[in-house]
Design a protein around this motif. Structure first.
Motif, mmCIF file in Angstrom:
data_model
loop_
_atom_site.group_PDB
_atom_site.id
_atom_site.type_symbol
_atom_site.label_atom_id
_atom_site.label_comp_id
_atom_site.label_asym_id
_atom_site.label_seq_id
_atom_site.Cartn_x
_atom_site.Cartn_y
_atom_site.Cartn_z
ATOM 1 N N UNK A 101 132.129 77.625 123.390
ATOM 2 C CA UNK A 101 132.442 76.898 122.364
ATOM 3 C C UNK A 101 131.967 77.548 121.147
ATOM 4 N N UNK A 102 132.156 78.877 121.269
ATOM 5 C CA UNK A 102 131.865 79.663 119.953
ATOM 6 C C UNK A 102 133.216 80.255 119.143
ATOM 7 N N UNK A 103 133.307 79.973 117.895
ATOM 8 C CA UNK A 103 134.386 80.689 116.944
ATOM 9 C C UNK A 103 134.054 81.904 116.611
ATOM 10 N N UNK A 104 134.690 82.989 117.081
ATOM 11 C CA UNK A 104 134.462 84.268 116.714
ATOM 12 C C UNK A 104 134.417 84.727 115.071
ATOM 13 N N UNK A 105 135.026 83.975 114.601
ATOM 14 C CA UNK A 105 134.968 84.133 113.090
ATOM 15 C C UNK A 105 133.823 83.594 112.449
ATOM 16 N N UNK A 106 132.750 82.826 112.925
ATOM 17 C CA UNK A 106 131.678 82.230 112.671
ATOM 18 C C UNK A 106 130.597 83.118 112.900
ATOM 19 N N UNK A 107 130.521 84.013 113.652
ATOM 20 C CA UNK A 107 129.522 84.766 114.332
ATOM 21 C C UNK A 107 129.284 86.078 113.871
ATOM 22 N N UNK A 108 127.940 86.396 113.764
ATOM 23 C CA UNK A 108 127.526 87.614 113.063
ATOM 24 C C UNK A 108 126.324 88.154 113.936
ATOM 25 N N UNK A 109 125.871 89.270 114.134
ATOM 26 C CA UNK A 109 124.656 90.011 114.921
ATOM 27 C C UNK A 109 123.718 90.619 113.676
ATOM 28 N N UNK A 110 122.684 90.114 114.129
ATOM 29 C CA UNK A 110 121.504 90.776 113.146
ATOM 30 C C UNK A 110 120.295 91.314 114.108
ATOM 31 N N UNK A 127 130.880 91.278 114.037
ATOM 32 C CA UNK A 127 130.102 92.218 113.258
ATOM 33 C C UNK A 127 128.533 92.440 113.199
ATOM 34 N N UNK A 128 128.177 93.658 113.317
ATOM 35 C CA UNK A 128 126.925 93.866 113.082
ATOM 36 C C UNK A 128 126.323 94.080 111.644
ATOM 37 N N UNK A 129 125.499 93.320 111.308
ATOM 38 C CA UNK A 129 125.139 93.351 109.627
ATOM 39 C C UNK A 129 123.945 94.359 109.616
ATOM 40 N N UNK A 130 123.898 94.902 108.631
ATOM 41 C CA UNK A 130 122.892 96.069 108.297
ATOM 42 C C UNK A 130 121.821 95.550 107.460
ATOM 43 N N UNK A 131 121.351 94.419 107.939
ATOM 44 C CA UNK A 131 120.072 93.746 107.124
ATOM 45 C C UNK A 131 119.312 93.068 108.609
ATOM 46 N N UNK A 186 111.026 88.282 111.779
ATOM 47 C CA UNK A 186 110.256 87.370 112.939
ATOM 48 C C UNK A 186 108.739 87.278 112.422
ATOM 49 N N UNK A 187 108.512 87.794 111.250
ATOM 50 C CA UNK A 187 107.237 87.937 110.804
ATOM 51 C C UNK A 187 107.053 87.491 109.359
ATOM 52 N N UNK A 188 106.301 87.665 108.603
ATOM 53 C CA UNK A 188 106.191 87.134 107.172
ATOM 54 C C UNK A 188 107.594 86.892 106.397
ATOM 55 N N UNK A 189 108.519 88.073 106.875
ATOM 56 C CA UNK A 189 109.823 87.782 106.158
ATOM 57 C C UNK A 189 110.059 89.151 105.470
ATOM 58 N N UNK A 190 111.468 89.489 105.488
ATOM 59 C CA UNK A 190 111.915 90.781 104.673
ATOM 60 C C UNK A 190 112.947 90.489 103.756
ATOM 61 N N UNK A 191 112.944 91.186 102.910
ATOM 62 C CA UNK A 191 113.935 91.194 101.892
ATOM 63 C C UNK A 191 115.395 91.604 102.362
ATOM 64 N N UNK A 192 116.487 91.038 102.085
ATOM 65 C CA UNK A 192 117.888 91.489 102.688
ATOM 66 C C UNK A 192 118.480 92.466 101.753
ATOM 67 N N UNK A 193 118.298 93.697 102.237
ATOM 68 C CA UNK A 193 118.947 94.841 101.267
ATOM 69 C C UNK A 193 120.228 94.927 101.672
ATOM 70 N N UNK A 194 120.740 95.086 102.918
ATOM 71 C CA UNK A 194 121.969 95.778 103.005
ATOM 72 C C UNK A 194 123.218 94.431 103.265
ATOM 73 N N UNK A 195 124.408 94.453 103.181
ATOM 74 C CA UNK A 195 125.240 93.524 103.597
ATOM 75 C C UNK A 195 126.572 93.780 104.368
ATOM 76 N N UNK A 196 126.859 95.051 104.466
ATOM 77 C CA UNK A 196 128.140 95.277 104.924
ATOM 78 C C UNK A 196 127.953 95.618 106.409
#
Length: 231
Positions: free
Chosen positions: A138-147, A104-108, A112-122
């Protein structure tokens, strides 16, 4: 019971905290000892229960504590309020003779700067990864997310717009690039130990000075294990 366990009246609203305290009291275990069990500083669980920091326990921490108490891990799971607390596991599909997993690609954005508030989740989309490639690494796909990375503090390693793959099952056990949460802010930083109970948040871009904080002030959401980006 030692003095490092607060009374039930001091607990924040999350029932996971009340349940952990109940289990600790029934077992006669101190929060300091339980913090050591999950390889955290001695005040980690005391801060979690009394002040609500970190906001939730990591999945591996919950698993270790659940095994220690002999209960189901779900009893220590938080209310569904944050991206890493939701079950956005990879689905599996076939393409010819090869199996693929939809990560899953997450919508937040992980700033890589001062920081950003997390708004989206799905999740709004997914990346297809070869099951063979995931197993070889050695990756478990259930534990992976893309940002998506925003900002320039991790350049040239990570550039604005790069997609990063996060292994949410990987805690901070050695120096490396991780996605962390401080309050409601997500950041991608290189982490390094900075002495007992301390951690350094380092930028790749030397224009950004390092930031040193206590381990109980930051929540490590996962390790960055892969990146992609446009040329």
């Amino acid at each position: 019971m030692s003095d490092d366990r607060p009374s039930a009246g001091s607990l924040p609203g999350d029932p996971a905290r009340a349940r952990l305290l109940e289990l600790a009291q029934a077992r006669g275990s101190s929060l300091a000892a339980l913090s050591k069990l999950i390889d955290r500083n001695s005040s980690y669980l005391q801060q979690f229960i009394r002040k609500g920091s970190p906001r939730k326990l990591g999945e591996q921490d919950r698993r270790t504590l659940a095994q220690f108490f002999g209960v189901d891990e779900s009893e220590l799971a938080p209310e569904m309020s944050g991206v890493e607390e939701k079950s956005y596991g990879a689905s599996r599909y076939s393409a010819g003779d090869e199996d693929f997993h939809a990560i899953p690609r997450l919508s937040l954005a992980a700033a890589a700067g001062p920081g950003q508030f997390a708004n989206g989740e799905a999740p709004f989309d997914n990346f297809g990864f070869s099951g063979r490639w995931l197993r070889e690494n050695g990756f478990d796909p259930k534990m992976l997310s893309a940002l998506t990375v925003e900002g320039d503090s991790m350049e040239p390693l990570l550039r604005h717009g790069d997609e990063i793959l996060i292994d949410r099952g990987s805690r901070f056990e050695r120096d490396g690039v991780h996605v962390v949460r401080m309050g409601d802010t997500l950041m991608v930083k290189r982490l390094a130990s900075a002495g007992a109970g301390r951690i350094a948040l380092l930028s790749q871009n030397l224009a950004y000075p390092p930031v040193e904080v206590g381990l109980d002030e930051v929540e490590v959401l996962g390790r960055v294990v892969w990146k992609s980006g446009r040329l």
